[in-house]
Design an enzyme around this catalytic site. Sequence first.
Site, PDB file in Angstrom:
ATOM      1  N   LYS A  30      -4.590 -27.019   3.315  1.00 16.23           N
ATOM      2  CA  LYS A  30      -5.591 -26.095   3.072  1.00 16.23           C
ATOM      3  C   LYS A  30      -6.274 -26.532   1.674  1.00 16.23           C
ATOM      4  CE  LYS A  30      -7.481 -22.772   0.798  1.00 16.23           C
ATOM      5  NZ  LYS A  30      -9.024 -23.038   0.836  1.00 16.23           N
ATOM      6  N   GLU A  55      -7.022 -18.249 -20.279  1.00 16.29           N
ATOM      7  CA  GLU A  55      -7.293 -19.695 -19.790  1.00 16.29           C
ATOM      8  C   GLU A  55      -8.906 -19.517 -19.680  1.00 16.29           C
ATOM      9  OE1 GLU A  55      -6.210 -21.205 -15.922  1.00 16.29           O
ATOM     10  OE2 GLU A  55      -5.564 -22.890 -16.887  1.00 16.29           O
ATOM     11  N   GLU A 106       2.365 -24.051  -9.541  1.00 11.07           N
ATOM     12  CA  GLU A 106       1.582 -24.670 -10.675  1.00 11.07           C
ATOM     13  C   GLU A 106       0.481 -23.914 -11.003  1.00 11.07           C
ATOM     14  OE1 GLU A 106       2.910 -26.523 -12.375  1.00 11.07           O
ATOM     15  OE2 GLU A 106       4.560 -27.556 -11.248  1.00 11.07           O
ATOM     16  N   CYS A 133      -5.595 -28.567 -15.913  1.00  7.45           N
ATOM     17  CA  CYS A 133      -4.684 -27.658 -16.101  1.00  7.45           C
ATOM     18  C   CYS A 133      -3.809 -27.960 -17.231  1.00  7.45           C
ATOM     19  CB  CYS A 133      -3.508 -27.644 -14.874  1.00  7.45           C
ATOM     20  SG  CYS A 133      -2.946 -29.212 -14.630  1.00  7.45           S
TER      21      CYS A 133
END
Length: 501
Positions: A182, A391, A257, A291
């Site tokens: 997905k 973040e 992750e 990331c």
Amino acid sequence: MTAPTSDAVATFRHFIAGQWCDSTSGVTFESVNPADTRDVVGRFQQGTAADAAMAIKAAETAFPMWRRTPAPKRGEILYAFGQLMAEHKERLARAMTREMGKVLAEARGDVQEGIDIAFLMAGEGRRMFGDTVPSELPDKWAMSIRQPIGIAGIITPWNFPMAIPCWKMMPALVTGNTVVFKPASDTPHCATLLVELMAEAGFPAGVVNLVTGGGGEVGDAIVGGPDVAVISFTGSSATGKGIAEKAGRRLKRLSLELGGKNGVVVLGDADLDLATDGILWSAFGTTGQRCTACSRVIVDRSITDALLERLEARARTLRLGSGLDETIDVGPLINAAAVDKVAGYVDIGRGEGELVLGGGRADGDGLEHGHFFEPTVFAGVRPMDRIGQEEIFGPVLSVIPVDGYDEAMLALNQTRYGLSSSIYTRDVNVAFRAMRDFETGIVYVNAGTTGAETHLPFGGWKETGNGHREAGRVALDTYTEWKSIYVDFSGRLQRAQIDNQ
Ligand code: NDP
């Protein structure tokens, strides 16, 4: 190949049990070019839990055949897929830039990561080593082998829309698992192009299944599906934590992750021009949406002004625009929500540090139909400020002055994330201290925070993940169970730990 309808804008389908098919919802959604939202890339199936269940069933049906296919044969199909990706590299890269905005050179790099992992994992088809070891008893054989777990649910973000799915699917497949994939709703076209090539490479029907649609519906059905044995997820920490709770209730294997807040340390003896190159590339490449992006520069106070001067002067020259134009340095953010999020953090930052560059939406000539944001630099940020901790996932850099290595190391580690870090210094002793002390899964010396290579483990400490690693040989651990096998050829009862004492 998928069969588009006759519209000017093509409609793409799920891929289940070797067939391209429509969703049971009868509904499609559009994927648009973030550099110019008038450009519709395609229409995609708005998948449902029922679609996910069909894909899981197809993967379950294919599993007994695929797990018994000799691993070197599975590896050959991976190799063929890697070759097809290499052949179609330019087409794939252009499609990626159009769908998610990163500049072409970086999109080519993203495709290349997919090729690299396909070839690396193809080789595992002939390695996939276990251990053969001496037994503590006479006339007894002892060895361990890897075996596939079953169906792997692969849920991926939009920022590396080809590399990350390949990082997950290649080790899953070479070890004999079947896959339900997905992709992020912002990059279904990239996913479809990959799966088209996988079908062409010769993965048998049901081994790879693609279901597009929302995370809350399709992703949730995959995570909750009782027959899905392993989930590999890359995305935000918030979503990852929800998935961990759900998967934990069924004791599923889970590789996560998640977010990052990566820092570059620049000490007083550093080569400032080299550091400037690395920081700019790490902070503003992929518009700060990696990331591993650098969002904190932790700099010795003695050189802060000199570094800031260089950063500001160079960042001012970065050209914004469509990444399909090879002269462009910085593409758009992924969508309007991302622009709002970044703008929100800039507002927070104005109350925390000193804005020295950028800070606004960019909507000048040629940018008015895209999600552009100016490269932004804040000076005088303190380690625990929100812009130094959270973040942002955009082109916003916080410069944090400190005194010396020890203070820099503390500031670097003072975050809940732990993906990548870097240090600029000419002192080899200090470089080795950083390699020992930095609490991150990746440490760079005299380079920025980005640029992982596929034959080394990739992943983060602390809340960046849950201890699993992608890429490298260790990636196989996510998708395999170990089986220890003993063969006693003595012809009599021998008891370990008892008869040999
Ligand atoms: P999201 O967490 O929003 O989405 C990631 C994927 O999860 C998408 O496919 C999404 O689908 C799906 N999803 C959303 N909700 C659910 C749910 N309830 N159950 C199952 N699946 C769900 O992340 P982004 O796409 O915004 O990606 C950016 C994030 O990814 C950043 O935080 C970044 O740091 C992280 N990242 C981490 C990396 C690492 O290696 N540590 C590498 C790259 C990115 P949909 O798109 O339909 O919402």
